[in-house]
Scaffold this active site. Sequence first.
Site, mmCIF file in Angstrom:
data_model
loop_
_atom_site.group_PDB
_atom_site.id
_atom_site.type_symbol
_atom_site.label_atom_id
_atom_site.label_comp_id
_atom_site.label_asym_id
_atom_site.label_seq_id
_atom_site.Cartn_x
_atom_site.Cartn_y
_atom_site.Cartn_z
ATOM 1 N N MET A 1 59.778 44.688 23.568
ATOM 2 C CA MET A 1 60.504 44.831 24.833
ATOM 3 C C MET A 1 61.789 45.589 24.587
ATOM 4 O O MET A 1 62.489 45.358 23.618
ATOM 5 C CB MET A 1 60.863 43.457 25.395
ATOM 6 C CG MET A 1 59.670 42.566 25.657
ATOM 7 S SD MET A 1 58.638 43.097 26.973
ATOM 8 C CE MET A 1 59.436 42.344 28.369
ATOM 9 N N CYS A 2 61.999 46.384 25.415
ATOM 10 C CA CYS A 2 63.245 47.170 25.343
ATOM 11 C C CYS A 2 64.406 46.354 25.914
ATOM 12 O O CYS A 2 64.228 45.249 26.397
ATOM 13 C CB CYS A 2 63.105 48.454 26.151
ATOM 14 S SG CYS A 2 61.564 49.337 25.833
ATOM 15 N N ARG A 3 65.546 46.924 25.847
ATOM 16 C CA ARG A 3 66.736 46.361 26.489
ATOM 17 C C ARG A 3 67.303 47.439 27.405
ATOM 18 O O ARG A 3 67.411 48.598 27.000
ATOM 19 C CB ARG A 3 67.819 46.007 25.452
ATOM 20 C CG ARG A 3 67.379 45.106 24.309
ATOM 21 C CD ARG A 3 67.393 43.633 24.672
ATOM 22 N NE ARG A 3 66.189 43.240 25.363
ATOM 23 C CZ ARG A 3 65.968 42.027 25.885
ATOM 24 N NH1 ARG A 3 66.905 41.112 25.815
ATOM 25 N NH2 ARG A 3 64.838 41.739 26.489
ATOM 26 N N VAL A 89 67.538 51.079 25.393
ATOM 27 C CA VAL A 89 67.082 51.287 24.016
ATOM 28 C C VAL A 89 65.649 50.786 23.966
ATOM 29 O O VAL A 89 65.308 49.803 24.617
ATOM 30 C CB VAL A 89 67.976 50.574 22.979
ATOM 31 C CG1 VAL A 89 69.318 51.277 22.872
ATOM 32 C CG2 VAL A 89 68.162 49.088 23.277
ATOM 33 N N ASN A 116 61.311 47.542 31.272
ATOM 34 C CA ASN A 116 61.321 46.677 30.109
ATOM 35 C C ASN A 116 60.063 45.824 30.217
ATOM 36 O O ASN A 116 59.988 44.949 31.072
ATOM 37 C CB ASN A 116 62.611 45.840 30.176
ATOM 38 C CG ASN A 116 62.685 44.739 29.153
ATOM 39 O OD1 ASN A 116 63.451 43.809 29.334
ATOM 40 N ND2 ASN A 116 61.930 44.824 28.103
#
Length: 233
Positions: A1-3, A89, A116
């Site tokens: 998972m992205c942020r 990110v 995300n």
Amino acid sequence: MCRHLAWLGRPRSLAELMLEPPHGLVVQSYAPRRQKHGLLNADGWGAGFFDLPEGSVPRRWRSPAPLWGDASFASVAPVLTSHCVVAAVRSATVGMPIEASATAPFTDGHWLLSHNGVVDTAVLPTCSGAESVCDSAILAASIFTRGVEALGELVAEFGAADPNARLNVLAANGSRLLATTWGDSLSMLHGADGVVLASEPYDDDPRWVDIPDRHLVDAHGGEVSVTALEGTR
Ligand code: GLN
């Protein structure tokens, strides 16, 4: 998972939003505090912003490399200032390409959008214009085609079609932020000078609040509403 992170309010620099906070996106790229899936967000980063309240072209800077190693961005970020920002990110889902075009934020020329999570693209409506074969890019193109204003309904629809989907989406158009929670964390800090939405708090300010799962956040004109997504009340 992205942020990911979005800001709407007084003009702030990308450095102030992404690099300077003690737990900002650059720290979240190697030491996220609340990430449930994945340990690092090293598969790229992106920052998008508007230079006018509405009707302006969104500007983007994206890279497939880790944010922590980008000295050029770090040197310029203090003077890139905007009232409306979407940044992320990335931790690529297995099988997805690692390339700048697979990295949020995506755009249709009016909205900036970050995802995300993960989604089976077979459940998404046919659309054209995806920037990459990455699921998030195809999801973004589907949302742009159907209309970002309907984000809450679309996330509930796609989430019902793919029970394994995680659909935390952030979108901004220069004067409005929309965000969903569907399977991952999101926090909000609403101060006098604006509102920030982030996958996790970038500092320990006690005003951060957690958004419950399966909710829609809508911020514009200084007002913020948080509502349960359709069909999940
Ligand atoms: N599925 C998306 C990708 O591969 C987003 C991944 C994520 O949220 N970590 O980029």
